[in-house]
Design an enzyme around this catalytic site. Sequence first.
Site, PDB file in Angstrom:
ATOM      1  CE  LYS A   1      -3.620  -2.299   2.783  1.00 36.43           C
ATOM      2  NZ  LYS A   1      -4.306  -2.696   1.708  1.00 36.43           N
TER       3      LYS A   1
ATOM      4  CE  LYS B   1      10.804  -4.106   6.889  1.00 31.96           C
ATOM      5  NZ  LYS B   1       9.846  -4.216   8.041  1.00 31.96           N
TER       6      LYS B   1
ATOM      7  N   GLY C   1      12.194  -9.774  12.613  1.00 36.85           N
ATOM      8  CA  GLY C   1      12.535  -8.253  12.412  1.00 36.85           C
ATOM      9  C   GLY C   1      11.650  -7.335  12.832  1.00 36.85           C
TER      10      GLY C   1
ATOM     11  CG  ASN D   1      10.055 -15.854  19.237  1.00 33.54           C
ATOM     12  OD1 ASN D   1       8.881 -15.489  18.578  1.00 33.54           O
ATOM     13  ND2 ASN D   1      11.172 -16.292  18.577  1.00 33.54           N
TER      14      ASN D   1
ATOM     15  CG  MET E   1       3.147  -5.370  14.778  1.00 35.48           C
ATOM     16  SD  MET E   1       5.059  -5.260  14.597  1.00 35.48           S
ATOM     17  CE  MET E   1       5.664  -4.802  16.378  1.00 35.48           C
TER      18      MET E   1
ATOM     19  N   GLY F   1      -2.453  -3.385  12.634  1.00 35.59           N
ATOM     20  CA  GLY F   1      -1.216  -2.654  12.230  1.00 35.59           C
ATOM     21  C   GLY F   1      -1.130  -1.756  11.002  1.00 35.59           C
TER      22      GLY F   1
HETATM   23  P1  NDP Z   1       9.864 -12.480  10.682  1.00 35.15           P
HETATM   24  O1  NDP Z   1       9.702 -13.590   9.796  1.00 35.15           O
HETATM   25  O2  NDP Z   1      11.318 -11.660  10.955  1.00 35.15           O
HETATM   26  O3  NDP Z   1       9.424 -12.974  12.287  1.00 35.15           O
HETATM   27  C1  NDP Z   1       8.166 -13.921  12.416  1.00 35.15           C
HETATM   28  C2  NDP Z   1       8.177 -13.913  13.655  1.00 35.15           C
HETATM   29  O4  NDP Z   1       6.768 -14.611  13.877  1.00 35.15           O
HETATM   30  C3  NDP Z   1       8.969 -14.849  14.560  1.00 35.15           C
HETATM   31  O5  NDP Z   1       9.116 -14.537  15.866  1.00 35.15           O
HETATM   32  C4  NDP Z   1       8.364 -16.258  14.586  1.00 35.15           C
HETATM   33  O6  NDP Z   1       8.765 -17.382  15.652  1.00 35.15           O
HETATM   34  C5  NDP Z   1       6.948 -15.845  14.619  1.00 35.15           C
HETATM   35  N1  NDP Z   1       5.985 -16.834  14.185  1.00 35.15           N
HETATM   36  C6  NDP Z   1       5.970 -17.064  12.710  1.00 35.15           C
HETATM   37  N2  NDP Z   1       4.865 -17.874  12.786  1.00 35.15           N
HETATM   38  C7  NDP Z   1       4.417 -18.478  14.041  1.00 35.15           C
HETATM   39  C8  NDP Z   1       3.532 -19.257  14.512  1.00 35.15           C
HETATM   40  N3  NDP Z   1       2.806 -20.013  13.761  1.00 35.15           N
HETATM   41  N4  NDP Z   1       3.482 -19.474  15.905  1.00 35.15           N
HETATM   42  C9  NDP Z   1       3.954 -18.619  16.529  1.00 35.15           C
HETATM   43  N5  NDP Z   1       4.967 -17.811  16.275  1.00 35.15           N
HETATM   44  C10 NDP Z   1       5.234 -17.570  14.981  1.00 35.15           C
HETATM   45  O7  NDP Z   1       8.801 -11.532  10.479  1.00 35.15           O
HETATM   46  P2  NDP Z   1       8.576 -10.019  10.746  1.00 35.15           P
HETATM   47  O8  NDP Z   1       9.067  -9.680  12.216  1.00 35.15           O
HETATM   48  O9  NDP Z   1       9.400  -9.109   9.767  1.00 35.15           O
HETATM   49  O10 NDP Z   1       7.056  -9.499  10.778  1.00 35.15           O
HETATM   50  C11 NDP Z   1       6.101 -10.032  11.581  1.00 35.15           C
HETATM   51  C12 NDP Z   1       4.848  -9.463  11.384  1.00 35.15           C
HETATM   52  O11 NDP Z   1       4.699  -8.026  11.369  1.00 35.15           O
HETATM   53  C13 NDP Z   1       4.370  -9.862  10.099  1.00 35.15           C
HETATM   54  O12 NDP Z   1       3.049 -10.015  10.028  1.00 35.15           O
HETATM   55  C14 NDP Z   1       4.375  -8.394   9.293  1.00 35.15           C
HETATM   56  O13 NDP Z   1       3.377  -8.293   8.326  1.00 35.15           O
HETATM   57  C15 NDP Z   1       4.011  -7.348  10.387  1.00 35.15           C
HETATM   58  N6  NDP Z   1       4.673  -6.173  10.283  1.00 35.15           N
HETATM   59  C16 NDP Z   1       3.850  -5.145  10.212  1.00 35.15           C
HETATM   60  C17 NDP Z   1       4.188  -3.779  10.118  1.00 35.15           C
HETATM   61  C18 NDP Z   1       3.371  -2.736   9.839  1.00 35.15           C
HETATM   62  O14 NDP Z   1       3.750  -1.459   9.583  1.00 35.15           O
HETATM   63  N7  NDP Z   1       2.149  -2.929  10.410  1.00 35.15           N
HETATM   64  C19 NDP Z   1       5.850  -3.531  10.039  1.00 35.15           C
HETATM   65  C20 NDP Z   1       6.574  -4.614   9.846  1.00 35.15           C
HETATM   66  C21 NDP Z   1       6.074  -6.082  10.045  1.00 35.15           C
HETATM   67  P3  NDP Z   1      10.037 -18.056  15.176  1.00 35.15           P
HETATM   68  O15 NDP Z   1      11.289 -17.364  15.754  1.00 35.15           O
HETATM   69  O16 NDP Z   1       9.789 -19.098  16.348  1.00 35.15           O
HETATM   70  O17 NDP Z   1      10.400 -18.399  13.920  1.00 35.15           O
END
Ligand code: NDP
Length: 277
Positions: A16, A66, A130, A151, A220, A242
Amino acid sequence: MTDFYAVIGNPIEHSKSPVIHHAFAQSTHQDIQYERVLAPLDGFAEAVHGLIAHGFKGANVTVPFKLEAFAMANRLTSRAQDAGAVNTLIFDAEGIIGDNTDGVGLVRDITHNIGVSFAGKRVLLIGAGGASEGVLHPILAEHPALLIITNRTMDKALNMVKRIEANDEMLFVSIQAYAFDDLHGQHFDIVINATSAGLSDSHLPLPAGIFAPNALAYDMMYGRITPFMGLALQQGAVVFGGLGMLIEQAAEAFTVWRGIRPSTAPVIAMFIQQAKA
Ligand code: NDP
């Protein structure tokens, strides 16, 4: 003269950001063009150099680039260093500056738009990817009473806590890492879901009772009711997605690039209106 900007990601067609930045440009009378750039998974650096060669002034960076953007920048802002990731690039005569506006975007949405202060609150941050890393320092700077990170992969949450504990400037903070199972009996004023679990409609193993009365539950993810949001609604929390963070992080990037802060409320209202239509 029109200045050019872009958002680089893979996938990118859902972004977006062009709509948001064009709305900001219109309201602040800035002459810019902003486009989506799909970079191949192994082609991020090439995509950035291509933009620079074509005279672009900057770019936003989204999943999965990123960390590469962080590694590629010649200079980093302190908030990019804290986050360990870059979502905003500024191209100038000396090269590439890397910044991170995600954290300030989240904090501004919660404190200004939603009107909830972090000060003195018990905060639960779910996720250690991230997005979680990006918001950690800005949340701590708001002086919550306690911040717990949980986590699925515990080591990542523990590492985030260790890094904060090793930072002398953060000695005022009470921060701990808990496994999901250890959350029984705990309750929080602000619960932030920074996982991508909602993407696959996965449920997080959160115990009943973690939401204090009138707690804020913030996911988020935007554009859908995630299982986390459903659970929080059932438990009486005030729930937000978010979208506001997305628009606030964009506003911060726009301010960095253009030196003028756009008003975000009309853009948030526009997206809410579109979602209802
Ligand atoms: P990453 O891939 O870096 O991290 C993903 C995280 O989600 C990890 O902590 C992972 O755990 C966890 N995770 C994934 N699947 C599951 C599950 N089924 N059960 C439990 N934990 C889970 O992604 P990002 O940190 O970059 O993004 C995270 C979210 O934030 C996304 O949905 C993204 O769209 C959103 N976001 C929104 C923004 C906004 O402006 N609104 C900006 C940035 C991000 P593990 O470490 O165990 O794999």
